[in-house]
Design a protein around this motif. Structure first.
Motif, PDB file in Angstrom:
ATOM      1  N   GLN A   1       0.851  -1.190   0.000  1.00 29.48           N
ATOM      2  CA  GLN A   1       0.000   0.000   0.000  1.00 29.48           C
ATOM      3  C   GLN A   1       0.889   1.243   0.000  1.00 29.48           C
ATOM      4  O   GLN A   1       1.812   1.344   0.809  1.00 29.48           O
ATOM      5  CB  GLN A   1      -0.905  -0.005   1.234  1.00 29.48           C
TER       6      GLN A   1
ATOM      7  N   GLU B   1       4.076   0.252   2.060  1.00 28.63           N
ATOM      8  CA  GLU B   1       4.082  -0.594   3.249  1.00 28.63           C
ATOM      9  C   GLU B   1       3.806  -2.023   2.808  1.00 28.63           C
ATOM     10  O   GLU B   1       2.848  -2.286   2.069  1.00 28.63           O
ATOM     11  CB  GLU B   1       3.034  -0.156   4.283  1.00 28.63           C
TER      12      GLU B   1
ATOM     13  N   LEU C   1       1.428  -8.430   5.105  1.00 24.87           N
ATOM     14  CA  LEU C   1       1.470  -9.885   4.956  1.00 24.87           C
ATOM     15  C   LEU C   1       0.071 -10.479   4.758  1.00 24.87           C
ATOM     16  O   LEU C   1      -0.880 -10.073   5.410  1.00 24.87           O
ATOM     17  CB  LEU C   1       2.111 -10.477   6.218  1.00 24.87           C
ATOM     18  N   ARG C   2      -0.036 -11.460   3.855  1.00 26.07           N
ATOM     19  CA  ARG C   2      -1.270 -12.215   3.614  1.00 26.07           C
ATOM     20  C   ARG C   2      -0.935 -13.700   3.606  1.00 26.07           C
ATOM     21  O   ARG C   2       0.127 -14.087   3.173  1.00 26.07           O
ATOM     22  CB  ARG C   2      -1.879 -11.841   2.256  1.00 26.07           C
TER      23      ARG C   2
ATOM     24  N   PRO D   1      -3.642 -10.570   8.325  1.00 26.30           N
ATOM     25  CA  PRO D   1      -2.627 -10.801   9.355  1.00 26.30           C
ATOM     26  C   PRO D   1      -3.161 -10.798  10.787  1.00 26.30           C
ATOM     27  O   PRO D   1      -2.649 -11.536  11.624  1.00 26.30           O
ATOM     28  CB  PRO D   1      -1.626  -9.659   9.145  1.00 26.30           C
TER      29      PRO D   1
ATOM     30  N   ILE E   1      -1.179 -13.415  13.035  1.00 29.93           N
ATOM     31  CA  ILE E   1       0.081 -12.898  13.598  1.00 29.93           C
ATOM     32  C   ILE E   1       0.173 -13.116  15.112  1.00 29.93           C
ATOM     33  O   ILE E   1       1.221 -13.508  15.613  1.00 29.93           O
ATOM     34  CB  ILE E   1       0.298 -11.428  13.188  1.00 29.93           C
TER      35      ILE E   1
ATOM     36  N   ASN F   1       6.794  -4.133   8.499  1.00 37.03           N
ATOM     37  CA  ASN F   1       6.341  -4.325   9.890  1.00 37.03           C
ATOM     38  C   ASN F   1       7.170  -5.397  10.583  1.00 37.03           C
ATOM     39  O   ASN F   1       7.406  -6.466  10.021  1.00 37.03           O
ATOM     40  CB  ASN F   1       4.869  -4.752   9.914  1.00 37.03           C
TER      41      ASN F   1
ATOM     42  N   ASP G   1       4.492   2.752  14.596  1.00 37.21           N
ATOM     43  CA  ASP G   1       3.200   2.422  13.989  1.00 37.21           C
ATOM     44  C   ASP G   1       2.062   2.574  14.998  1.00 37.21           C
ATOM     45  O   ASP G   1       2.289   2.485  16.203  1.00 37.21           O
ATOM     46  CB  ASP G   1       3.279   0.955  13.532  1.00 37.21           C
ATOM     47  N   ASP G   2       0.845   2.793  14.510  1.00 32.51           N
ATOM     48  CA  ASP G   2      -0.365   2.800  15.354  1.00 32.51           C
ATOM     49  C   ASP G   2      -0.234   3.747  16.536  1.00 32.51           C
ATOM     50  O   ASP G   2      -0.708   3.445  17.640  1.00 32.51           O
ATOM     51  CB  ASP G   2      -0.661   1.388  15.897  1.00 32.51           C
TER      52      ASP G   2
ATOM     53  N   LYS H   1      -5.253   4.716  12.643  1.00 39.48           N
ATOM     54  CA  LYS H   1      -6.492   4.868  11.883  1.00 39.48           C
ATOM     55  C   LYS H   1      -7.690   5.210  12.766  1.00 39.48           C
ATOM     56  O   LYS H   1      -8.587   5.941  12.349  1.00 39.48           O
ATOM     57  CB  LYS H   1      -6.744   3.560  11.140  1.00 39.48           C
TER      58      LYS H   1
ATOM     59  N   GLU I   1      -9.498   7.631   4.103  1.00 36.59           N
ATOM     60  CA  GLU I   1     -10.401   7.060   3.100  1.00 36.59           C
ATOM     61  C   GLU I   1     -11.078   8.105   2.221  1.00 36.59           C
ATOM     62  O   GLU I   1     -11.643   7.770   1.190  1.00 36.59           O
ATOM     63  CB  GLU I   1     -11.458   6.184   3.794  1.00 36.59           C
TER      64      GLU I   1
ATOM     65  N   GLY J   1      -3.917   5.171   2.803  1.00 38.82           N
ATOM     66  CA  GLY J   1      -5.278   4.679   2.995  1.00 38.82           C
ATOM     67  C   GLY J   1      -5.975   4.402   1.681  1.00 38.82           C
ATOM     68  O   GLY J   1      -5.420   4.620   0.603  1.00 38.82           O
ATOM     69  N   TYR J   2      -7.223   3.928   1.796  1.00 38.20           N
ATOM     70  CA  TYR J   2      -7.979   3.530   0.615  1.00 38.20           C
ATOM     71  C   TYR J   2      -8.180   4.690  -0.349  1.00 38.20           C
ATOM     72  O   TYR J   2      -8.407   4.474  -1.535  1.00 38.20           O
ATOM     73  CB  TYR J   2      -9.344   2.949   1.026  1.00 38.20           C
TER      74      TYR J   2
ATOM     75  N   PRO K   1      -4.293  -2.076  -0.205  1.00 36.37           N
ATOM     76  CA  PRO K   1      -3.124  -2.934  -0.371  1.00 36.37           C
ATOM     77  C   PRO K   1      -3.389  -3.944  -1.487  1.00 36.37           C
ATOM     78  O   PRO K   1      -4.491  -4.485  -1.575  1.00 36.37           O
ATOM     79  CB  PRO K   1      -3.006  -3.654   0.987  1.00 36.37           C
TER      80      PRO K   1
HETATM   81  P1  C2E Z   1      -0.723  -1.774  10.293  1.00 36.34           P
HETATM   82  O1  C2E Z   1       0.747  -1.941  10.174  1.00 36.34           O
HETATM   83  O2  C2E Z   1      -1.225  -0.638  11.099  1.00 36.34           O
HETATM   84  O3  C2E Z   1      -1.245  -1.722   8.789  1.00 36.34           O
HETATM   85  C1  C2E Z   1      -2.306  -0.915   8.374  1.00 36.34           C
HETATM   86  C2  C2E Z   1      -3.579  -1.722   8.250  1.00 36.34           C
HETATM   87  O4  C2E Z   1      -4.649  -0.825   7.920  1.00 36.34           O
HETATM   88  C3  C2E Z   1      -3.538  -2.758   7.142  1.00 36.34           C
HETATM   89  O5  C2E Z   1      -4.319  -3.865   7.561  1.00 36.34           O
HETATM   90  C4  C2E Z   1      -4.231  -2.024   5.985  1.00 36.34           C
HETATM   91  O6  C2E Z   1      -4.809  -2.906   5.040  1.00 36.34           O
HETATM   92  C5  C2E Z   1      -5.288  -1.256   6.729  1.00 36.34           C
HETATM   93  N1  C2E Z   1      -5.701  -0.052   6.014  1.00 36.34           N
HETATM   94  C6  C2E Z   1      -4.918   0.820   5.342  1.00 36.34           C
HETATM   95  N2  C2E Z   1      -5.640   1.833   4.845  1.00 36.34           N
HETATM   96  C7  C2E Z   1      -6.926   1.610   5.195  1.00 36.34           C
HETATM   97  C8  C2E Z   1      -8.159   2.333   4.971  1.00 36.34           C
HETATM   98  O7  C2E Z   1      -8.213   3.379   4.341  1.00 36.34           O
HETATM   99  N3  C2E Z   1      -9.289   1.780   5.504  1.00 36.34           N
HETATM  100  C9  C2E Z   1      -9.269   0.616   6.202  1.00 36.34           C
HETATM  101  N4  C2E Z   1     -10.424   0.149   6.688  1.00 36.34           N
HETATM  102  N5  C2E Z   1      -8.124  -0.083   6.449  1.00 36.34           N
HETATM  103  C10 C2E Z   1      -6.973   0.409   5.934  1.00 36.34           C
HETATM  104  P2  C2E Z   1      -3.834  -5.349   7.384  1.00 36.34           P
HETATM  105  O8  C2E Z   1      -3.097  -5.507   6.090  1.00 36.34           O
HETATM  106  O9  C2E Z   1      -4.990  -6.237   7.664  1.00 36.34           O
HETATM  107  O10 C2E Z   1      -2.756  -5.505   8.536  1.00 36.34           O
HETATM  108  C11 C2E Z   1      -3.130  -5.470   9.882  1.00 36.34           C
HETATM  109  C12 C2E Z   1      -1.939  -5.441  10.786  1.00 36.34           C
HETATM  110  O11 C2E Z   1      -1.187  -6.654  10.728  1.00 36.34           O
HETATM  111  C13 C2E Z   1      -0.933  -4.373  10.428  1.00 36.34           C
HETATM  112  O12 C2E Z   1      -1.379  -3.126  10.898  1.00 36.34           O
HETATM  113  C14 C2E Z   1       0.314  -4.861  11.116  1.00 36.34           C
HETATM  114  O13 C2E Z   1       0.307  -4.504  12.491  1.00 36.34           O
HETATM  115  C15 C2E Z   1       0.155  -6.361  11.028  1.00 36.34           C
HETATM  116  N6  C2E Z   1       1.040  -6.849   9.948  1.00 36.34           N
HETATM  117  C16 C2E Z   1       0.854  -6.844   8.619  1.00 36.34           C
HETATM  118  N7  C2E Z   1       1.894  -7.386   7.961  1.00 36.34           N
HETATM  119  C17 C2E Z   1       2.793  -7.732   8.919  1.00 36.34           C
HETATM  120  C18 C2E Z   1       4.111  -8.331   8.890  1.00 36.34           C
HETATM  121  O14 C2E Z   1       4.696  -8.627   7.844  1.00 36.34           O
HETATM  122  N8  C2E Z   1       4.714  -8.548  10.102  1.00 36.34           N
HETATM  123  C19 C2E Z   1       4.136  -8.184  11.286  1.00 36.34           C
HETATM  124  N9  C2E Z   1       4.800  -8.436  12.437  1.00 36.34           N
HETATM  125  N10 C2E Z   1       2.926  -7.616  11.361  1.00 36.34           N
HETATM  126  C20 C2E Z   1       2.250  -7.390  10.186  1.00 36.34           C
END
Ligand code: C2E
Ligand code: MG
Ligand code: MG
Ligand code: MG
Length: 288
Positions: free
Chosen positions: A45, A59, A62-63, A74, A78, A117, A182-183, A206, A242, A260-261, A266
């Motif tokens: 993304q 960014e 992971l899927r 994730p 995770i 991440n 992050d976050d 977010k 968004e 964001g979207y 992503p």
């Molecule tokens: P994160 O790092 O805070 O990633 C942002 C999340 O917000 C992502 O969810 C993304 O798809 C979502 N997002 C981005 N823009 C928007 C938007 O406009 N609207 C909405 N509704 N959602 C949006 P995702 O991909 O499901 O990932 C969730 C969390 O999983 C990530 O939060 C991160 O903490 C973790 N994660 C993802 N990949 C990895 C990785 O490779 N390793 C580790 N340790 N954690 C990961």
């Protein structure tokens, strides 16, 4: 603690709890085989300049391509990967794949940065420089300059073991790799506490962006985070943007970057490439 409680109350487990445990054990087993069967993939993304829309980073997200369940997000695996230690091989795979894809972008003249991440367990594994050494080896293997690679960590990592994370992050920073927090806003750390860590970029969670146009308290929180981040000389990214009104509100507050979207969901790198060709410069851009 949980184990002990479990033993004491074993006879009182409800069928529901048993089902839950069974589901966890099943998940753990299929996660183990997923590592061996290479069932993971990365979606990307873009993070863009709030005012110009220029793409500055991707960014890596992971899927899990589960043979029966399809694409698993994730958040659903995770936590278990962290508990079982599987996050270490999985996390290393994530870095390799992200660097491979970054190299491919750069070879095509798409000079973007890559944010990856990393979970606390990955940083805490071995001695404090273990992670940085591993990362350094992979940067060389995939021929990527460290300044293009950014590591995303969460506040909870810093709070869990301040001394260890300070050492681990300093070792990463010494490679020339930037660190994002992050976050931000979901934990309990103050920005003054963060001052001691080598953090370059703060990502505003977010959950604050979601309601900031309707909720004055959230808007004020975002304002405060931006002001304090700026005074610590950190850049700011708002995540989960968004809509256009959200973007322009953030622009007015001086938030440097948005993700964001509104810009893109992503998606696999291949699908993202046409957009990247439009929004990424051929000369390298730094977030700093
Ligand atoms: P994160 O790092 O805070 O990633 C942002 C999340 O917000 C992502 O969810 C993304 O798809 C979502 N997002 C981005 N823009 C928007 C938007 O406009 N609207 C909405 N509704 N959602 C949006 P995702 O991909 O499901 O990932 C969730 C969390 O999983 C990530 O939060 C991160 O903490 C973790 N994660 C993802 N990949 C990895 C990785 O490779 N390793 C580790 N340790 N954690 C990961
Ligand atoms: Mg992240
Ligand atoms: Mg985030
Ligand atoms: Mg988040």
């Amino acid at each position: 603690q949980a184990k002990q409680d479990g033993r004491n109350c074993f006879g009182y487990f409800s069928p529901d709890m048993n089902n839950n445990m069974l589901a966890r054990i099943t998940l753990e087993q299929s996660l183990r085989s997923a590592v061996l069967q290479h069932e993971f993939c990365l979606h990307y993304q873009p993070i863009v300049d709030t005012s110009s829309g220029e793409g500055v980073a991707l960014e890596a997200l992971l899927r899990w391509r589960h043979p029966q369940r399809g694409l698993v997000p994730p958040d659903e695996f995770i936590p278990i990967a962290e508990e079982t230690g599987l996050i270490e091989p999985i996390g290393e795979w994530v870095i390799q794949q992200a660097l491979r894809d970054l190299r491919q972008c750069h070879s095509q003249g798409i000079m973007i940065n890559m944010a990856i991440n990393v979970s606390g367990r990955q940083l805490a594994h071995g001695d404090p420089s273990h992670f940085a050494c591993m990362l350094n080896g992979l940067l060389q293997k995939y021929d990527v300059a460290p300044q293009y690679v950014h590591i995303e960590i969460t506040e909870s990592i810093l709070m869990a073991d301040t001394e260890l994370s300070l050492k681990a992050l300093t070792a990463i920073r010494h490679l020339g790799v930037e660190i994002y927090l992050d976050d931000f806003g979901t934990g309990y750390s103050s920005l003054s506490y963060l001052k001691q860590f080598p953090i370059s970029v703060i990502k505003i969670d977010k959950s604050f962006v979601d309601n900031m146009l309707e909720d004055r308290a959230d808007a004020n929180l975002i304002k405060a985070i931006i002001t304090m981040g700026q005074s610590l000389d950190m850049r700011l990214v708002a995540e989960g943007v968004e809509s256009e009104p959200q973007r322009s509100f953030l622009q007015g507050l001086g938030c440097d970057f948005v993700q964001g979207y509104l810009v893109a969901k992503p998606m696999p790198l291949k699908e993202l490439e046409p957009l990247l060709r439009r929004i990424v410069r051929e000369k390298p851009t730094s977030l700093l």
